[in-house]
Design an enzyme around this catalytic site. Structure first.
Site, PDB file in Angstrom:
ATOM      1  N   GLN A 178       0.808  -1.222   0.000  1.00 31.10           N
ATOM      2  CA  GLN A 178       0.000   0.000   0.000  1.00 31.10           C
ATOM      3  C   GLN A 178       0.843   1.274   0.000  1.00 31.10           C
ATOM      4  OE1 GLN A 178      -3.170   0.417  -0.466  1.00 31.10           O
ATOM      5  NE2 GLN A 178      -3.733  -1.755  -0.428  1.00 31.10           N
ATOM      6  N   SER A 198       2.992  -4.814  -5.233  1.00 30.86           N
ATOM      7  CA  SER A 198       2.144  -5.141  -6.383  1.00 30.86           C
ATOM      8  C   SER A 198       1.978  -3.918  -7.266  1.00 30.86           C
ATOM      9  CB  SER A 198       0.753  -5.612  -5.929  1.00 30.86           C
ATOM     10  OG  SER A 198       0.771  -6.923  -5.431  1.00 30.86           O
ATOM     11  N   ALA A 199       2.073  -4.121  -8.583  1.00 31.03           N
ATOM     12  CA  ALA A 199       1.972  -3.005  -9.529  1.00 31.03           C
ATOM     13  C   ALA A 199       0.587  -2.381  -9.553  1.00 31.03           C
ATOM     14  CB  ALA A 199       2.345  -3.486 -10.933  1.00 31.03           C
ATOM     15  N   THR A 238       8.035 -18.415 -17.525  1.00 28.57           N
ATOM     16  CA  THR A 238       8.244 -17.366 -18.518  1.00 28.57           C
ATOM     17  C   THR A 238       7.831 -16.014 -17.956  1.00 28.57           C
ATOM     18  OG1 THR A 238       7.806 -18.941 -20.304  1.00 28.57           O
ATOM     19  CG2 THR A 238       7.625 -16.599 -20.847  1.00 28.57           C
ATOM     20  N   CYS A 323      -9.642  -8.635  -0.461  1.00 28.71           N
ATOM     21  CA  CYS A 323      -9.402 -10.079  -0.419  1.00 28.71           C
ATOM     22  C   CYS A 323     -10.406 -10.810   0.456  1.00 28.71           C
ATOM     23  CB  CYS A 323      -7.981 -10.363   0.085  1.00 28.71           C
ATOM     24  SG  CYS A 323      -6.722  -9.663  -0.995  1.00 28.71           S
TER      25      CYS A 323
END
Length: 376
Positions: A178, A198-199, A238, A323
């Site tokens: 955050q 997180s992006a 990948t 979440c």
């Protein structure tokens, strides 16, 4: 009343910045080669990934060589906690208001034989440093504390906490999901050993995140995904090139515009909070000053938060973490701060962002006041 959507749930996720989308598109359409391929197209994409890593590293004061690309902070946290190896230490210290990504992972490790200590917070959501210091022992492998809480915005004193951890030879894991992109974060200054992000919390794409690892901790971390030895053996698979490129661009934009965003968004948050606190009995959950400038969590006693959220219709707010938003249980964060079930279930989180406007705040104030009066 306008039916145009008003989005005030930026702590759950942010919209993709158009500049980020533009940066990503070529890596879906033309430069789609595998970054691990050794032909020219692959090498070109590999260079792009390295550039994106540098952009992200610049945002958090890190070296790009110490960044591991993941699907997001939840994966990063799982890798950090489950991947730490020690033959002598099997104790983890965390805080009762942590995100479920930490708490659920700790519960899993507890079932595997780890000893977990969950340190309480005070009524304003700040960790009790004395109790934390008492909890950390020579057996402690890791102390895991978030930088900023996702529900209240409360900012923990990570420098002090890392000092407590290191004094006992324990590692410091910081969930900075955050905070990154909103406030200055420099992994070197507070003495962090592992940092998750997180992006999609700073206008980047979903499904892209990172785990920063200090050089000294790498030898202690064991991979949790196998199948090719990608990313120096720490995470096979990948690379999500468009996602990594988007995260890099989002980091670049955040670094350039952070101060401007903070001033403007902070003013809007303060305006919203001031007006909503005129509602009889309303109060803010969390420390009044030591919190993110974009977040306010307000209790409207006697009002069912879920009913209010539905009644707001085109105005998107939340009653807790995305979440666990599908549950009707009171927020574990607010309960840990001492709120009753009733007050926790009467609390709303408003989280503002880059694209929030003053007219949206004015409309939200009017709608919330009207509906609270009807639902009380």
């Amino acid at each position: 009343m306008s039916a145009t959507p008003i989005y005030l749930d930026y702590n759950a996720t942010t919209p993709l910045d158009e500049r980020v989308l533009e940066a990503m598109l070529p890596y879906f359409r033309t430069h789609f080669a595998n970054a691990n391929s050794v032909h020219l197209s692959g090498l070109v994409v590999r260079e792009v990934v390295e550039n994106a890593s540098e952009q992200l590293a610049a945002l958090i004061g890190a070296s790009p060589n110490d960044i591991l690309h993941t699907s997001g902070a939840t994966e990063s946290i799982n890798l950090a906690l489950k991947g730490l190896q020690s033959t002598e230490r099997n104790h983890i210290v965390t805080v009762t208001t942590e995100h479920k990504a930490v708490l659920d992972t700790c519960r899993f490790l507890e079932e595997q034989g780890f000893r977990i200590t969950r340190v309480p917070v005070d009524a304003e959501g700040l960790v009790n440093e004395v109790e934390l210091e008492n909890a950390v022992t020579e057996d402690t492998l890791c102390v895991s504390v978030m930088l900023a809480n996702n529900e209240t915005g409360v900012i923990h004193p990570i420098r002090n906490i890392s000092g407590i951890a290191h004094a006992r030879g324990a590692l410091m894991l910081c969930d900075a999901t955050q905070a990154v992109g909103k406030i200055p974060v420099n992994v070197r200054e507070p003495g962090i050993d592992l940092l998750a992000l997180s992006a999609h919390k700073f206008y980047g794409p979903k499904g892209s995140g990172a785990l920063w690892m200090s050089p000294g901790v790498k030898k202690l971390l064991s991979a949790q995904m196998h199948g090719g030895g990608h990313q120096k053996g720490f995470r096979s698979g990948t690379l999500n090139v468009p996602g990594i490129v988007g995260m890099g661009k989002a980091a670049e934009v955040a670094q350039a515009e952070m101060a401007e965003d903070a001033a403007r968004i902070g003013n809007l948050r303060d305006q919203l909070e001031k007006e909503l606190l005129t509602v009889a009995g309303a109060f803010v959950n969390g420390h009044p000053g030591q919190r993110l400038y974009n977040t306010t969590n307000i209790c409207f006693p006697g009002v069912n938060a879920d009913q209010l959220i539905l009644a707001l219709q085109h105005i998107s707010v939340s009653s807790g973490s995305a979440c666990t938003a599908a549950t009707t249980h009171p927020s574990h964060v607010l309960k840990a701060m001492g709120l009753s079930d009733q007050d926790a279930l009467s609390s709303i989180r408003f989280s503002l962002g880059r694209f929030t406007t003053e007219p949206e705040i004015a409309e939200t104030i009017g709608r919330v006041k009207l509906l609270v009066g009807r639902l009380t």
